[in-house]
Design a protein around this motif. Sequence first.
Motif, PDB file in Angstrom:
ATOM      1  N   ARG A 161      44.181  30.130  33.418  1.00  0.00           N
ATOM      2  CA  ARG A 161      43.718  30.029  34.803  1.00  0.00           C
ATOM      3  C   ARG A 161      42.332  30.664  34.950  1.00  0.00           C
ATOM      4  O   ARG A 161      41.465  30.130  35.639  1.00  0.00           O
ATOM      5  N   ALA A 162      42.139  31.818  34.300  1.00  0.00           N
ATOM      6  CA  ALA A 162      40.833  32.475  34.380  1.00  0.00           C
ATOM      7  C   ALA A 162      39.766  31.711  33.615  1.00  0.00           C
ATOM      8  O   ALA A 162      38.587  31.740  33.985  1.00  0.00           O
ATOM      9  N   LEU A 163      40.159  31.020  32.560  1.00  0.00           N
ATOM     10  CA  LEU A 163      39.208  30.305  31.717  1.00  0.00           C
ATOM     11  C   LEU A 163      38.810  28.953  32.301  1.00  0.00           C
ATOM     12  O   LEU A 163      37.723  28.435  32.007  1.00  0.00           O
ATOM     13  N   ALA A 164      39.661  28.380  33.157  1.00  0.00           N
ATOM     14  CA  ALA A 164      39.484  26.994  33.594  1.00  0.00           C
ATOM     15  C   ALA A 164      38.172  26.765  34.328  1.00  0.00           C
ATOM     16  O   ALA A 164      37.564  25.703  34.204  1.00  0.00           O
ATOM     17  N   TYR A 165      37.731  27.744  35.120  1.00  0.00           N
ATOM     18  CA  TYR A 165      36.509  27.522  35.899  1.00  0.00           C
ATOM     19  C   TYR A 165      35.270  27.989  35.156  1.00  0.00           C
ATOM     20  O   TYR A 165      34.193  28.101  35.734  1.00  0.00           O
ATOM     21  N   ASP A 166      35.419  28.279  33.851  1.00  0.00           N
ATOM     22  CA  ASP A 166      34.282  28.590  32.980  1.00  0.00           C
ATOM     23  C   ASP A 166      33.470  29.769  33.514  1.00  0.00           C
ATOM     24  O   ASP A 166      32.282  29.634  33.831  1.00  0.00           O
ATOM     25  N   PRO A 167      34.092  30.957  33.598  1.00  0.00           N
ATOM     26  CA  PRO A 167      33.365  32.117  34.131  1.00  0.00           C
ATOM     27  C   PRO A 167      32.263  32.558  33.177  1.00  0.00           C
ATOM     28  O   PRO A 167      32.279  32.246  31.990  1.00  0.00           O
ATOM     29  N   SER A 168      31.311  33.307  33.691  1.00  0.00           N
ATOM     30  CA  SER A 168      30.280  33.892  32.837  1.00  0.00           C
ATOM     31  C   SER A 168      30.821  35.097  32.082  1.00  0.00           C
ATOM     32  O   SER A 168      30.409  35.369  30.951  1.00  0.00           O
ATOM     33  N   TYR A 169      31.757  35.809  32.735  1.00  0.00           N
ATOM     34  CA  TYR A 169      32.328  37.016  32.140  1.00  0.00           C
ATOM     35  C   TYR A 169      33.829  37.018  32.386  1.00  0.00           C
ATOM     36  O   TYR A 169      34.300  36.587  33.444  1.00  0.00           O
ATOM     37  N   LEU A 170      34.572  37.535  31.414  1.00  0.00           N
ATOM     38  CA  LEU A 170      36.022  37.554  31.478  1.00  0.00           C
ATOM     39  C   LEU A 170      36.491  38.969  31.163  1.00  0.00           C
ATOM     40  O   LEU A 170      36.122  39.547  30.141  1.00  0.00           O
ATOM     41  N   LEU A 171      37.308  39.525  32.058  1.00  0.00           N
ATOM     42  CA  LEU A 171      37.784  40.902  31.937  1.00  0.00           C
ATOM     43  C   LEU A 171      39.288  40.892  31.717  1.00  0.00           C
ATOM     44  O   LEU A 171      40.027  40.254  32.481  1.00  0.00           O
ATOM     45  N   LEU A 172      39.736  41.585  30.690  1.00  0.00           N
ATOM     46  CA  LEU A 172      41.147  41.578  30.309  1.00  0.00           C
ATOM     47  C   LEU A 172      41.681  43.007  30.300  1.00  0.00           C
ATOM     48  O   LEU A 172      41.179  43.853  29.564  1.00  0.00           O
ATOM     49  N   ASP A 173      42.704  43.262  31.102  1.00  0.00           N
ATOM     50  CA  ASP A 173      43.301  44.595  31.202  1.00  0.00           C
ATOM     51  C   ASP A 173      44.620  44.612  30.446  1.00  0.00           C
ATOM     52  O   ASP A 173      45.629  44.102  30.922  1.00  0.00           O
ATOM     53  N   GLU A 174      44.596  45.184  29.247  1.00  0.00           N
ATOM     54  CA  GLU A 174      45.793  45.245  28.391  1.00  0.00           C
ATOM     55  C   GLU A 174      46.473  43.874  28.333  1.00  0.00           C
ATOM     56  O   GLU A 174      47.664  43.741  28.666  1.00  0.00           O
ATOM     57  N   PRO A 175      45.781  42.838  27.909  1.00  0.00           N
ATOM     58  CA  PRO A 175      46.309  41.473  28.053  1.00  0.00           C
ATOM     59  C   PRO A 175      47.494  41.161  27.160  1.00  0.00           C
ATOM     60  O   PRO A 175      48.190  40.175  27.404  1.00  0.00           O
TER      61      PRO A 175
END
Length: 254
Positions: A161-175
């Motif tokens: 879901r976070a990747l679908a809109y092609d963000p510039s930055y992706l933050l992962l909290d204990e994924p």
Amino acid sequence: MIRLSNVSQAYGEETVVEDVTLSVDPGEVVAVIGPSGVGKTTLLRILALFTRPTAGTVELDGQSVWSADEDERLQLRRRVGTVFQEASLFDASVARNVEYGLRVRQPWDDRLRDTLWSIVGSNGTPKAVKRSLDVVGLSDKLDQQARSLSGGEAQRVSFARALAYDPSYLLLDEPTSDLDPRNTGVIEEAVLEARDRGIGVVVATHDMHQAERIADRVGVLLGDGFTEIGPTETIFENPTDDRTQQFISGELVY
């Protein structure tokens, strides 16, 4: 890049993050490691532009975030995706859950319709949704109810879901907290694919082995900020700060 300069965050009398400077370039993975309670999640909230720091500046590609007006700040925030420790999915299909990221991050106008909704697969699913589910190995579960998934699969949907809109930055909290090795491996591979797409990724993790596997740079966050930030191999094999060495070796216990 996204950059924090001399950032601190306090809640009342308690300082949670103190004098942190950090930059993240497109196409790199930065892991933030450290014990519980040192402010890793707070740091991610500041990077996600959710929390305005008590002191210091936050810039996204040279633009001061908190000096911008509300509309500009919203546009900047839409460029940053976040995946939390626990998946939060709606009572709907996998495809609808991933599609939601497109709805809230993109303006609901002709540009969205032209670039996403008119470009669909044979079953009517936007290709951006299927492409992101391909990355996490769940494109065969488009129509499955999200709440019927395992915990690891649900977390993979959150990543998609976070990747679908092609963000510039992706933050992962204990994924990958509490995930089995297979689901952990899939998410780690997805992180590396995001990096290869030019996305800057920040991973907050207790898992030092994970940081070694996927990070280009590592920052060690202790009670008074970062002890040091540097190339992964340097941090784990030749750190310059004694506290870094003590933390990595297990001698320093908070």
